[in-house]
Design a protein around this motif. Structure first.
Motif, short mmCIF file in Angstrom:
data_model
loop_
_atom_site.label_atom_id
_atom_site.label_comp_id
_atom_site.label_asym_id
_atom_site.label_seq_id
_atom_site.Cartn_x
_atom_site.Cartn_y
_atom_site.Cartn_z
N LEU A 252 0.84 -1.21 0.11
CA LEU A 252 -0.17 -0.03 0.14
C LEU A 252 0.87 1.31 -0.22
O LEU A 252 0.47 2.41 -0.51
N ALA B 157 -3.81 -6.38 -4.89
CA ALA B 157 -4.68 -5.27 -5.20
C ALA B 157 -3.98 -4.33 -4.81
O ALA B 157 -4.08 -3.04 -5.47
N ALA B 158 -3.40 -4.10 -3.83
CA ALA B 158 -2.42 -3.22 -3.21
C ALA B 158 -1.46 -2.47 -4.15
O ALA B 158 -1.34 -1.32 -4.43
N ALA C 286 -5.16 -9.23 -1.25
CA ALA C 286 -5.09 -7.70 -0.67
C ALA C 286 -3.65 -7.39 -1.18
O ALA C 286 -3.47 -6.12 -1.72
N ILE D 104 -2.57 -0.83 -7.21
CA ILE D 104 -3.18 0.61 -6.80
C ILE D 104 -1.92 1.49 -6.78
O ILE D 104 -1.67 2.48 -7.24
N SER D 105 -0.68 1.04 -6.23
CA SER D 105 0.33 1.63 -6.07
C SER D 105 0.96 1.99 -7.24
O SER D 105 1.42 3.29 -7.54
#
Lengths: 249, 208, 222
Positions: C151, C214-215, C211, C218-219
């Motif tokens: 994240l 997905a993170a 997770a 996003i990053s």
């Protein structure tokens, strides 16, 4: 694998529709919150009977319990809204999730502070490593993480998505954390007695509590809507409908 | 082969693309031009789905890339700004790893490819001891190994000398003649034997 | 599977070329442990009581300290972009990275932990529970930590932020890990604790990689 939703679901996705509907709902919730909270606190503080063990100091539950419940439901709502935003790419859902975080964190702080104030006369100390208080503290930390992560991203959309992933990870963990903390607490049980698990409360005590809880929920809805509306305006500031709105005032 | 439809992209409250579309067929080279900040790199990243901040659709052989990413990534060779070359690994180890990631890379000819980019004798030296240009060439050695039909290259000629540029141009020409297609950004005037280079200028694109 | 092994091989190779990455968490682990006798008291009976918690907290912090770097260099040099445009499974890739992190942090820490336990006068009965609980608990820490690392990898100031995100999520592992050592050192059975640690590990192996992927997306795509 596309699921069909009723029309209102997609309408909710439109920031403008959200803004319009909330401006109609907001006053009603504000009135309800005011009425319920006034009735609940007057009843709870003045008319409900004193506790046979704790005397009048128990009356703080009329704030402590609603804030504690809200702090937890607010995290749920934040995670669910974040999940909806991630999966169906609905902007308003992210706005709601983002608006939830500071409200939930404040509720957790209120619950902790009222818990500490309550603890002083009951346990003789401002802080006791009670399972519920400790869980609430951890919940507060989880909120802090979400808020910090959201604000660390320069691009709003990425911050929203990252916070949503974190909130979803948190929601999976919260039951495990709660269970582990409760278990840890029984293992190290000292001379404390559980205040919150008492024999059935008389109805003169819990009816005002129920009123306060519903009142707090309405108050929460008011706060959430106001924050979300401001956020919607900020994010949609370039669109025609917001410009039109600004011109009108 | 590649169809880009109605791309809309906004960055830092500035609209970079709006209703931006183009099609790329077999044997074509497309050069993206524009000033710094006109969105060249952003466009390439959109095409590779390396950014989600856009609206619109991209089709590869008629299939929406959104729903068939694996097929698309099989067919894609992407050379970005950053080389992805690890300093502590040798040139050879770097390329072996890249061939494991990218199934269209030919593992057997790695030594040959390194020779072709002028790194003969440097195969087993950790890459942090190489110069910037040499490190760049390690990444570009993938062009000699790839059988992917679509190449997307972001400024492939930076840090290369004249000879290196000419070699890459020949390579692109061969790739195109074999039925592949190339999208690239560069400030350099391309001279690709036997092919007309199509150009899209992003500065003009915005005003129209 | 062969891709998982290839990815694991590359990550291990990268780690062994930078030996500091292996030594730093271990040194940090020992130093944190040494602070307690200095800060509290060198008295054996007191330290023996604190030892399970201290060793576990030190291990947790050492694991947290090194987890920030798990995707950092791949993000900086563009390798992560290559991984995202690859037709290969990102889940396997992420699992390989987490496994590498665990091998250099949790696994080594579990092997070194008896040294610290000895210095903190942990009763002899507590040694085996300590090593076993660390072996079962630290992979969960690596998996959860990797979510935080993924994240924050695109942010310039990832360091403190990652601790804010990850530490509250570490709490159950710490509770059950340290309790198992406490129970073991007074001769109580520890199977129950280890079963709970194992259950948390299974849950995080199943859920955390999704997770993390997905993170990461996003990053990189921000």
């Amino acid at each position: 694998m596309k699921i069909k939703f009723p029309k209102w679901f997609y309408q909710l996705a439109s920031p403008r529709w959200f803004y319009d509907i909330t401006s109609k709902l907001l006053p009603w919730f504000a009135i309800a919150a005011l009425l319920l909270m006034v009735i609940g606190s007057v009843w709870g503080l003045a008319f409900a009977p004193a506790d046979y063990q704790q005397g009048n100091s128990f009356r703080i539950i009329y704030i402590h319990v609603p804030t504690a419940i809200l702090a937890q439901s607010c995290y749920m709502l934040m995670a669910i809204a974040g999940g909806i935003g991630l999966i169906w790419k609905i902007k308003v859902a992210h706005v709601i999730a983002k608006s939830c975080a500071p409200i939930g964190a404040s509720m957790a702080v209120l619950a902790l502070v009222t818990g500490a104030i309550w603890g002083k006369p009951t346990w003789g100390a401002w802080w006791v490593w009670d399972a519920r208080l400790t869980s609430m503290l951890v919940l507060f930390f989880l909120y802090i993480g979400v808020i910090a992560l959201t604000s660390a991203f320069e691009h709003i959309a990425s911050g929203d998505k990252a916070a949503a992933v974190l909130a979803l990870v948190g929601i999976v963990n919260i039951p495990i954390i709660k269970y582990s903390v409760e278990w840890w607490n029984t293992l190290h049980q000292g001379a404390t007695f559980k205040v919150t698990e008492k024999p059935a409360m008389p109805s003169e005590m819990w009816i005002p509590l129920l009123i306060m809880i519903i009142g707090f929920y309405c108050f929460f809805a008011v706060l959430l809507m106001s924050r979300a509306r401001t956020e919607v305006l900020r994010r949609e500031s370039k669109t025609d409908w917001v410009k039109l709105l600004v011109e009108r005032y | 082969m590649l169809e880009v439809k109605n791309i809309f992209c906004e960055r830092d409250e500035r609209i970079l693309f709006s209703e931006f579309s183009f099609t790329l067929n077999e044997g074509e080279v497309l050069q993206i031009e524009g000033q710094n900040g006109s969105g060249k790199t952003t466009l390439l990243r959109i095409l590779c789905h390396l950014t989600e901040a856009f609206e619109g659709n991209i089709f590869w052989h008629g299939q929406n890339v959104e729903h068939s990413r694996e097929v698309f990534y099989h067919a894609l060779l992407y050379v970005g700004h950053l080389s992805g070359v690890k300093g502590v690994l040798t040139a050879k180890e770097n390329l072996i790893w890249m061939s494991q990631l990218d199934t269209a890379l030919d593992r057997i000819s790695i030594t040959g490819a390194l020779k072709k980019v002028g790194l003969f004798g440097y195969e087993d030296v950790p890459c942090h001891t190489l110069s910037a240009g040499q490190q760049r060439r390690v990444g570009l050695a993938r062009l000699y190994l790839s059988s992917a039909p679509l190449w997307i290259l972001d400024e492939p000629f930076t840090a290369l000398d004249k000879k290196g540029v000419a070699e890459k141009e020949t390579l692109i020409a061969q790739h195109v003649q074999a039925g592949g297609c190339v999208i690239l950004t560069t400030h350099h005037n391309l001279n690709i034997p036997g092919t007309d280079v199509r150009k899209i200028n992003l500065d003009e694109c915005l005003t129209t | 599977m062969s891709f998982f092994l290839a990815a694991l091989r590359r990550d291990l190779l990268l780690t062994f070329r930078r030996r500091n990455d292996i030594i730093n968490p271990l040194a940090f682990f020992l130093m944190v442990g040494v602070l307690f006798p200095l800060g509290v008291s060198p008295e054996a009976s007191l330290l023996a009581q604190l030892a399970p918690g201290v060793v576990w907290v030190a291990a947790l912090l050492a694991s947290l300290l090194s987890v920030d770097g798990i995707f950092r260099s791949d993000f900086d040099d563009g390798s992560l972009e290559h991984m995202l445009v690859s037709p290969r499974s990102l889940l396997l890739l992420v699992l390989a990275k987490v496994t590498t992190h665990w091998l250099i942090s949790g696994f080594c820490l579990a092997l070194v932990s008896p040294v610290l336990a000895l210095m903190l006068f942990l009763p002899n009965e507590g040694f085996a529970p300590l090593v076993f609980s660390l072996l079962l608990g630290t992979p969960t820490l690596s998996l959860i930590g990797a979510i935080g690392a993924a994240l924050t990898v695109g942010l310039r100031k990832g360091g403190i932020l990652i601790s804010l995100l990850v530490l509250p999520l570490y709490i159950p592992v710490l509770i059950f890990g340290a309790s198992s050592v406490q129970a073991g050192s007074i001769g109580l059975p520890i199977q129950g604790y280890l079963a709970l640690l194992a259950a948390m590990l299974v849950l995080s192996i199943v859920l955390a990689p999704f997770a993390i992927v997905a993170a990461l997306k996003i990053s990189v795509r921000s």
